[in-house]
Scaffold this motif. Structure first.
Motif, PDB file in Angstrom:
ATOM      1  N   HIS A  15      30.774 -14.348  12.599  1.00 26.19           N
ATOM      2  CA  HIS A  15      30.438 -14.156  14.122  1.00 26.19           C
ATOM      3  C   HIS A  15      31.233 -12.960  14.466  1.00 26.19           C
ATOM      4  O   HIS A  15      31.036 -12.202  15.239  1.00 26.19           O
ATOM      5  CB  HIS A  15      30.459 -15.352  14.630  1.00 26.19           C
ATOM      6  N   PHE A  16      32.602 -12.854  14.135  1.00 23.78           N
ATOM      7  CA  PHE A  16      33.693 -12.051  14.620  1.00 23.78           C
ATOM      8  C   PHE A  16      33.928 -11.183  13.613  1.00 23.78           C
ATOM      9  O   PHE A  16      35.016 -10.265  13.497  1.00 23.78           O
ATOM     10  CB  PHE A  16      34.807 -12.967  14.885  1.00 23.78           C
TER      11      PHE A  16
ATOM     12  N   VAL B 237      37.940  -9.455  13.199  1.00 14.53           N
ATOM     13  CA  VAL B 237      38.685 -10.414  12.470  1.00 14.53           C
ATOM     14  C   VAL B 237      39.062  -9.777  11.077  1.00 14.53           C
ATOM     15  O   VAL B 237      38.266  -9.682  10.422  1.00 14.53           O
ATOM     16  CB  VAL B 237      38.095 -11.667  12.155  1.00 14.53           C
ATOM     17  N   GLY B 238      40.434  -9.742  10.842  1.00 14.05           N
ATOM     18  CA  GLY B 238      41.021  -9.082   9.588  1.00 14.05           C
ATOM     19  C   GLY B 238      41.712  -9.979   8.798  1.00 14.05           C
ATOM     20  O   GLY B 238      42.033  -9.714   7.612  1.00 14.05           O
TER      21      GLY B 238
ATOM     22  N   LEU C 297      31.677 -16.562  21.147  1.00 16.54           N
ATOM     23  CA  LEU C 297      31.496 -17.677  20.008  1.00 16.54           C
ATOM     24  C   LEU C 297      30.369 -18.564  20.557  1.00 16.54           C
ATOM     25  O   LEU C 297      29.547 -18.982  19.547  1.00 16.54           O
ATOM     26  CB  LEU C 297      32.553 -18.598  19.626  1.00 16.54           C
ATOM     27  N   LEU C 298      30.129 -18.996  21.708  1.00 15.06           N
ATOM     28  CA  LEU C 298      28.948 -19.630  22.287  1.00 15.06           C
ATOM     29  C   LEU C 298      27.734 -19.096  22.052  1.00 15.06           C
ATOM     30  O   LEU C 298      26.728 -19.793  22.331  1.00 15.06           O
ATOM     31  CB  LEU C 298      29.403 -20.394  23.684  1.00 15.06           C
ATOM     32  N   ASP C 299      27.752 -17.860  21.885  1.00 20.03           N
ATOM     33  CA  ASP C 299      26.378 -17.139  21.796  1.00 20.03           C
ATOM     34  C   ASP C 299      25.759 -17.253  20.195  1.00 20.03           C
ATOM     35  O   ASP C 299      24.789 -16.919  19.772  1.00 20.03           O
ATOM     36  CB  ASP C 299      26.453 -15.671  21.854  1.00 20.03           C
ATOM     37  N   MET C 300      26.866 -17.859  19.355  1.00 19.76           N
ATOM     38  CA  MET C 300      26.388 -18.283  17.871  1.00 19.76           C
ATOM     39  C   MET C 300      25.155 -18.987  18.044  1.00 19.76           C
ATOM     40  O   MET C 300      24.753 -19.757  18.569  1.00 19.76           O
ATOM     41  CB  MET C 300      27.402 -18.715  17.331  1.00 19.76           C
ATOM     42  N   GLU C 301      24.123 -18.385  16.982  1.00 18.73           N
ATOM     43  CA  GLU C 301      22.984 -19.171  16.716  1.00 18.73           C
ATOM     44  C   GLU C 301      23.100 -20.453  15.980  1.00 18.73           C
ATOM     45  O   GLU C 301      23.728 -20.202  14.773  1.00 18.73           O
ATOM     46  CB  GLU C 301      21.758 -18.159  16.097  1.00 18.73           C
ATOM     47  N   LEU C 302      22.407 -21.334  16.246  1.00 22.29           N
ATOM     48  CA  LEU C 302      22.104 -22.365  15.244  1.00 22.29           C
ATOM     49  C   LEU C 302      20.892 -22.795  15.023  1.00 22.29           C
ATOM     50  O   LEU C 302      20.170 -22.300  15.551  1.00 22.29           O
ATOM     51  CB  LEU C 302      23.056 -23.792  16.181  1.00 22.29           C
TER      52      LEU C 302
END
Length: 106
Positions: A45-46, A50-51, A94-99
């Motif tokens: 998602h990130f 994110v590295g 993160l709350l936009d992540m599709e489930l």
């Protein structure tokens, strides 16, 4: 369905590490969160920011998951040129992540 429909989140930071807690609204939703909101999915998602690694800690008595996201803040507050050097907006993102569809929850 969006993650925000069954959970809320809080973010914190230390250096170049973002810490995001995802807390289920209801006790019934925690198992679904634990199944579908994995460290791998959070890292994907990130993917643009994110590295490093993403670690997940489970807190079932609180109905929560805690994600420690390494190398996510452009070097940290004192080094980053980001408008959100503390990463506070990452919890909202993160709350936009599709489930999966709620019908699959059974």
């Amino acid at each position: 369905m969006k993650l925000r429909e069954i959970a809320h989140a809080r973010a914190g930071d230390k250096g170049n590490i973002s810490n995001i807690s995802v807390i289920a609204y209801g006790a019934d939703d925690y198992a679904f969160l634990a199944e579908h909101v994995t460290a791998e999915r959070v890292k994907a998602h990130f993917a643009d920011i994110v590295g490093g690694k993403v670690e997940r800690y489970e807190l079932p008595n609180l109905g929560a998951l805690n994600f420690v996201i390494h190398e996510a803040l452009g070097g940290g507050v004192t080094r980053s040129l980001s408008l959100d050097a503390h990463g506070k907006s990452l919890s909202s993102s993160l709350l936009d992540m599709e489930l999966p569809d709620p019908a699959e929850r059974a």
